[in-house]
Enzyme design. Sequence first.
Site, PDB file in Angstrom:
ATOM      1  CG  LEU A 206      -9.024  77.535  31.918  1.00  0.00           C
ATOM      2  CD1 LEU A 206      -7.838  77.110  32.773  1.00  0.00           C
ATOM      3  CD2 LEU A 206     -10.304  77.494  32.739  1.00  0.00           C
ATOM      4  CG  HIS A 251      -1.406  82.069  32.855  1.00  0.00           C
ATOM      5  ND1 HIS A 251      -0.442  81.090  32.928  1.00  0.00           N
ATOM      6  CD2 HIS A 251      -1.660  82.239  31.530  1.00  0.00           C
ATOM      7  CE1 HIS A 251      -0.119  80.691  31.701  1.00  0.00           C
ATOM      8  NE2 HIS A 251      -0.848  81.373  30.826  1.00  0.00           N
ATOM      9  CD  GLU A 252      -4.531  83.987  29.753  1.00  0.00           C
ATOM     10  OE1 GLU A 252      -3.878  84.672  28.933  1.00  0.00           O
ATOM     11  OE2 GLU A 252      -4.603  82.745  29.680  1.00  0.00           O
ATOM     12  CG  HIS A 255       0.317  85.533  28.620  1.00  0.00           C
ATOM     13  ND1 HIS A 255       1.555  84.998  28.371  1.00  0.00           N
ATOM     14  CD2 HIS A 255      -0.534  84.463  28.768  1.00  0.00           C
ATOM     15  CE1 HIS A 255       1.467  83.659  28.374  1.00  0.00           C
ATOM     16  NE2 HIS A 255       0.209  83.319  28.619  1.00  0.00           N
ATOM     17  CG  HIS A 261       2.930  79.960  28.148  1.00  0.00           C
ATOM     18  ND1 HIS A 261       2.369  79.821  26.904  1.00  0.00           N
ATOM     19  CD2 HIS A 261       1.916  80.316  28.994  1.00  0.00           C
ATOM     20  CE1 HIS A 261       1.064  80.079  26.986  1.00  0.00           C
ATOM     21  NE2 HIS A 261       0.768  80.382  28.243  1.00  0.00           N
ATOM     22  CB  VAL A 273      12.421  85.487  32.671  1.00  0.00           C
ATOM     23  CG1 VAL A 273      12.697  85.745  34.144  1.00  0.00           C
ATOM     24  CG2 VAL A 273      11.284  86.383  32.185  1.00  0.00           C
ATOM     25  CB  THR A 276      12.171  81.379  34.891  1.00  0.00           C
ATOM     26  OG1 THR A 276      12.517  81.924  33.619  1.00  0.00           O
ATOM     27  CG2 THR A 276      11.318  82.383  35.643  1.00  0.00           C
ATOM     28  CG  ASP A 310      -6.833  78.678  39.524  1.00  0.00           C
ATOM     29  OD1 ASP A 310      -6.269  78.526  38.414  1.00  0.00           O
ATOM     30  OD2 ASP A 310      -7.800  79.448  39.695  1.00  0.00           O
TER      31      ASP A 310
END
Length: 429
Positions: A206, A251-252, A255, A261, A273, A276, A310
Amino acid sequence: MKKLYASALALAACAAPFFAQAQALRLAAPGEGPTPRACGTMEVLAAQLAADPAQAQRMAAIEAHARRVQADRSLQRGQTTLAATGPVIIPVVVHVLYNTAAQNISDAQVQSQLDVLNEDFRKLNADYTKTPALYAGLVADANVQFVLAKRTPTGAATNGIIHKQTKVSSWSTNDAVKNSKRGGDDAWDATKYLNLWACNLGQGLLGYAQFPGGSASTDGVVILCSAFGSRAKYAAGTYTSTYDRGRTATHEVGHWLNLRHIWGDASCGNDQVSDTPTQQTANYGCPTFPHATCSNQGDMSMNYMDYTDDACMYMFSTGQSARMNALFASGGARASLLTSAGGTAPSLMAAAAPSFYPNPATDQLTLNLPDGATAGQYSVHVYDLRGREMPQARYTSGGQVQVSDLPNGMYLLSIGTGTEVVRQHFEKQ
Ligand SMILES: [Zn+2]
């Protein structure tokens, strides 16, 4: 996994993320259900690190900078709260590479993607309220906004969208799409723009992004054209079902702003992080909460940096926001974007004020417009030498002024942009 029909439209138009051999993913058989999300970012990173050992050092320095900034509020942008300084505004150029007409997604579909980014990175997306109570307090406004470029690297006016036909029918993660000599389109200056490429990405992918610290010539994000944009915002576009809400770009771009991820790309790995939860691996489809792994109270599968559909990802965490924003602190890897003029339209007068011909004129004057400018961006009026406007002189959408009905004599032509005006004499004969 939710049972969904394969998107015949997308298969016909802009190759759906099909049933490819992306490693370590359980792939649905045709007809069995949706294709799982697949992102090529880590594979690209591994290849880049193998090819350029210095990149690991650059990324380590960025990591150390992020830790310093996050630990010391005085180093953070604005030195108070992130929100106090207003959002970071990032100029964006979208390179649409198409081999078939269907892959040439429209400007409206591109705009729908920008709109999604501006919701998701500002916590303006309506669906963030679905976040389970356990994590609801962590949903963050990442304070980053995106605008289509209004100025090219050479200073010309632009709408920030490039449509380019190519002989290449399918692209991979080898970055050819970012290279005009290989059938793609060269990146704009990565210190001033976020480059997005929308193309027929193959390998079942994707999208993929380049982390901060990589080469400027390949910096940016590549996204499958049918996963670019939002069906909910622009229904007439070309979309792949399951990935038709613009979250691949969210999402991208995450990054691109240094997010890993959420599972840390290892079993119960570390995404750098702190807020999370540790989770075992990627989640797909639309998981029921809680799905507890690695002694957590439930994977944060609704985070944009998981692999869910999504419709089932809708939040960044406070810690992710802080990690992204460290890039914009003094010395940060993306701080140069703060002073980019790419999002500001060039002055319509400064670079090249429009001139006109002929002079003297009998029937009409024609404006010579600067590169990239259109007739409609100017208002044009004709005055006599006593300052009275001459209603007989009409400015047309084609950039001409009809002067045939004016009495012979000298006149002033006024050319304005709303903020600036130039006046020049001409003679009617
Ligand atoms: Zn990813």
